[in-house]
Enzyme design. Structure first.
Site, mmCIF file in Angstrom:
data_model
loop_
_atom_site.group_PDB
_atom_site.id
_atom_site.type_symbol
_atom_site.label_atom_id
_atom_site.label_comp_id
_atom_site.label_asym_id
_atom_site.label_seq_id
_atom_site.Cartn_x
_atom_site.Cartn_y
_atom_site.Cartn_z
ATOM 1 N N ARG A 89 13.506 -7.748 -10.198
ATOM 2 C CA ARG A 89 14.137 -8.934 -9.605
ATOM 3 C C ARG A 89 15.336 -9.298 -10.313
ATOM 4 N NH1 ARG A 89 13.487 -12.578 -5.546
ATOM 5 N NH2 ARG A 89 13.115 -14.711 -6.144
ATOM 6 N N THR A 361 15.117 -10.447 3.997
ATOM 7 C CA THR A 361 14.365 -9.497 3.000
ATOM 8 C C THR A 361 13.911 -7.975 3.889
ATOM 9 O OG1 THR A 361 13.927 -11.119 1.670
ATOM 10 C CG2 THR A 361 12.347 -9.318 1.235
ATOM 11 N N ASN A 381 17.976 -12.060 -0.741
ATOM 12 C CA ASN A 381 17.657 -13.437 -0.518
ATOM 13 C C ASN A 381 18.101 -13.733 0.786
ATOM 14 O OD1 ASN A 381 16.244 -15.729 -0.810
ATOM 15 N ND2 ASN A 381 17.847 -16.960 -1.648
ATOM 16 N N GLY A 453 10.462 -12.644 4.920
ATOM 17 C CA GLY A 453 10.265 -13.894 5.450
ATOM 18 C C GLY A 453 10.142 -15.080 4.604
ATOM 19 N N GLY A 454 10.613 -14.850 3.369
ATOM 20 C CA GLY A 454 10.523 -15.832 2.314
ATOM 21 C C GLY A 454 9.144 -16.473 2.180
HETATM 22 O O1 DON Z 1 12.009 -13.410 -3.244
HETATM 23 C C1 DON Z 1 11.732 -14.364 -2.207
HETATM 24 O O2 DON Z 1 10.834 -14.765 -2.182
HETATM 25 C C2 DON Z 1 12.936 -14.698 -1.296
HETATM 26 N N1 DON Z 1 14.361 -14.402 -1.827
HETATM 27 C C3 DON Z 1 12.655 -13.505 -0.174
HETATM 28 C C4 DON Z 1 13.597 -13.840 1.196
HETATM 29 C C5 DON Z 1 13.289 -13.615 2.374
HETATM 30 O O3 DON Z 1 12.204 -13.015 2.273
HETATM 31 C C6 DON Z 1 13.947 -13.799 3.589
HETATM 32 N N2 DON Z 1 13.605 -13.213 4.724
HETATM 33 N N3 DON Z 1 13.542 -13.213 5.659
#
Ligand code: DON
Length: 552
Positions: A89, A361, A381, A453-454
């Site tokens: 990370r 992501t 991100n 997907g955040g």
């Molecule tokens: O690490 C995380 O939770 C976010 N930065 C992930 C971002 C993400 O999955 C965007 N995708 N669609």
């Protein structure tokens, strides 16, 4: 006759989204990247060799999320039974401060943590992928980088999904001269037949192949990255790059019915939330209610709500904040969470809607012929990160700093409300939702899953496990199944159009559930299954994206 010819032509050109194999499978968001991993398996490499090669190839062929300038998580369980979580990370640079994204009145200035180099954390991908290879792989760095170098040098056709990703971020990309020149060919949009060549990125990858990690920490690439930071107002320094730490963490373990679940510990919030939800659902006997029944979905939504409330209150970087991991996963807490679920939805205030999800992501899954499994999620991100490509080095930088609670109590770009444990501080890792996960049965890896997907990642992974274990679906069925999501605040269920019939929504609404105004797509989940009896492997790319499963 003409119609028949058309049907045959369409059938011949259709990409197989899933298929069955015996020796090894790679599933990723872009076909050439999946092939890069497959080439490693064919050459005798293991699941980690394949995962690292695929991740480097995605940095070339899926630049919206594949990356050198971002970070990610790998959960691996090798054929010999060893398992490890590798945390690469991003870290907040040394000069980061709690108030760095606030104005003079203490109000957040969202663009600061989203666009431009100030939004970038110290990248972890190159150190992380190198460490994974050294620790768990069998092939040389130059061998796993070879497909990525070729793809960057020779170029590849971006295709409809690649073009849509680039065009969807055209405004962001146009703000950086270098990004506009490379990804938009100097114009305003690209067509699906656009051939993307990336000579500067190829040169960077070549230098990496030759000099290894030294190139990232003290080489020409370091110089180019630091020059970009200095010129464009960033705060990442040579010490930040040299001191970046990859952390090997113990895999987080839990159970769901007859399966052992191996997933990512903090700074992912995903593993903790996933194990909490699976614990609650097992104790509520979801499998008897039926995972797709109204009662089943009520239980699933209520478990999501509770796990996300804990996420907001307690989770952050375990190396900097005290995370009460054992307490959060203790039997008593899971039992209390389960006991608090009634017939009706729990009530919570707050109506701030999260902005729509974008394609950012990316996840890849690998199963090898030795019984090994690798589950890797990586990110910049936002789509194309902070939008800045490092001049001369050809790679994009992340905007991962926005995953911190830049203003505690206020929603971030995913509408997530987060707490003190996740405030900006020097060298801290922002809390993530990435949830690479492997399920084992009788000591063998039988299911690999993960998604972008955040915050929805966590629930997409949960639903994929329920679809497999409770629903008995095959790989193709798992990735196709409609999805839904609840994240505590805002208090509503977001959903895909096919997730509920009008009647089902009425039935859930009668129990107090509120729904988002509009349906929205959720995730890009890539899974692999192993049939425990026959050993047959089946991989499936999510039909929502342009990915592919490749195997042999
Ligand atoms: O690490 C995380 O939770 C976010 N930065 C992930 C971002 C993400 O999955 C965007 N995708 N669609």
């Amino acid at each position: 006759m003409r119609q028949w010819i058309l049907v045959v032509l369409v059938a011949l050109t259709m990409r197989p989204l899933h298929a069955q194999w015996k020796q090894g499978v790679v599933v990723a968001a872009e076909p050439a990247a999946a092939e890069a991993g497959l080439a490693m398996l064919r050459a005798g490499g293991n699941c980690v060799d394949a995962a690292v090669a695929t991740a480097f190839a995605l940095a070339v062929t899926w630049p919206a999320a594949g990356n050198l300038g971002g970070g990610g998580f790998l959960v691996a369980r090798l054929g010999d039974g060893r398992s490890l979580a590798i945390d690469f990370r991003e870290m907040a640079p040394r000069a980061a401060t709690r108030g760095m994204y606030l104005d003079a009145k203490g109000e957040p200035v969202p663009e600061l943590s989203l666009v431009g180099v100030l939004a970038a954390g110290t990248p972890g991908s190159v150190p992380g992928l190198c460490a994974a290879l050294e620790r768990l792989g069998t092939l040389k760095l130059a061998a796993v980088l070879a497909p990525a170098i070729r793809l960057a040098e020779e170029g590849f056709v971006v295709g409809p999904h690649g073009a849509a990703a680039i065009n969807g971020s055209r405004k962001l990309l146009a703000r950086s001269e270098e990004s506009k020149r490379i990804f938009l060919a100097g114009g305003t949009e690209v067509a699906p037949d656009f051939q993307l060549r990336q000579p500067e990125l190829a040169a960077t990858l070549r230098r990496l192949a030759e000099h290894g990690l030294e190139e990232w920490q003290h080489g020409r690439t370091t110089e180019l990255l630091l020059a970009c930071m200095q010129k464009q107002g960033g705060i990442v320094t040579s010490e930040d790059l040299a001191d970046y730490r990859v952390v090997e963490r113990e895999v987080l373990r839990g159970r769901y019915r007859e399966h052992e679940v191996l997933t990512m510990p903090p700074p992912s919030s995903g593993g903790v939330a996933l194990l909490q939800m699976l614990g609650v659902l097992e104790s509520k006997k979801l499998h008897e209610a039926g995972w797709s029944s109204i009662e089943g979905r009520h239980l699933i939504i209520e478990s999501m709500r509770r796990a996300f409330a804990d996420r907001a209150r307690f989770l952050g970087d375990p190396d900097q904040s005290r995370i009460p991991l054992a307490e959060l996963l203790a039997g008593e807490r899971i039992a209390a969470m389960a006991a608090s679920i009634g017939v009706e939805a729990a009530r919570l205030d707050d109506a701030a809607l999260p902005p729509p999800e974008r394609d950012e992501t990316t996840h890849l899954s690998v199963l090898d012929g030795m019984g090994g499994a690798a589950s890797l999620t990586t990110t910049l991100n936002g789509s194309f990160g902070c939008g800045v490509t490092v001049p001369g080095a050809g790679f994009l930088l992340n905007n991962e700093m926005d995953d911190f609670s830049t203003a505690p109590g206020q929603p971030n770009m995913y509408g997530l409300v987060q707490g003190e444990a996740n405030t900006v501080a020097p060298l801290r890792r922002p809390l993530s939702s990435m949830t690479p996960t492997i399920l084992c049965r009788d000591g063998k890896a039988v299911f690999v899953t993960g998604s972008p997907g955040g915050p929805t990642i966590i629930n997409t992974v949960l639903l994929s496990i329920l679809a497999r274990v409770d629903g008995g679906l095959d790989a193709a069925g798992v990735v196709k199944a409609p999805r839904f999501h609840h994240q505590w605040r805002p208090d509503h269920v977001s959903f895909e159009a096919e997730a509920f019939t009008a009647k089902e929504r009425r039935a859930l609404a009668a129990r107090g559930h509120q729904f988002a105004d509009k349906a929205r797509r959720q995730g890009d989940c890539h899974v692999i299954t192993r049939d425990p009896a026959s050993g047959i492997l089946e991989g499936a790319a999510d039909p929502r994206g342009g990915g592919a499963a490749r195997g042999f």
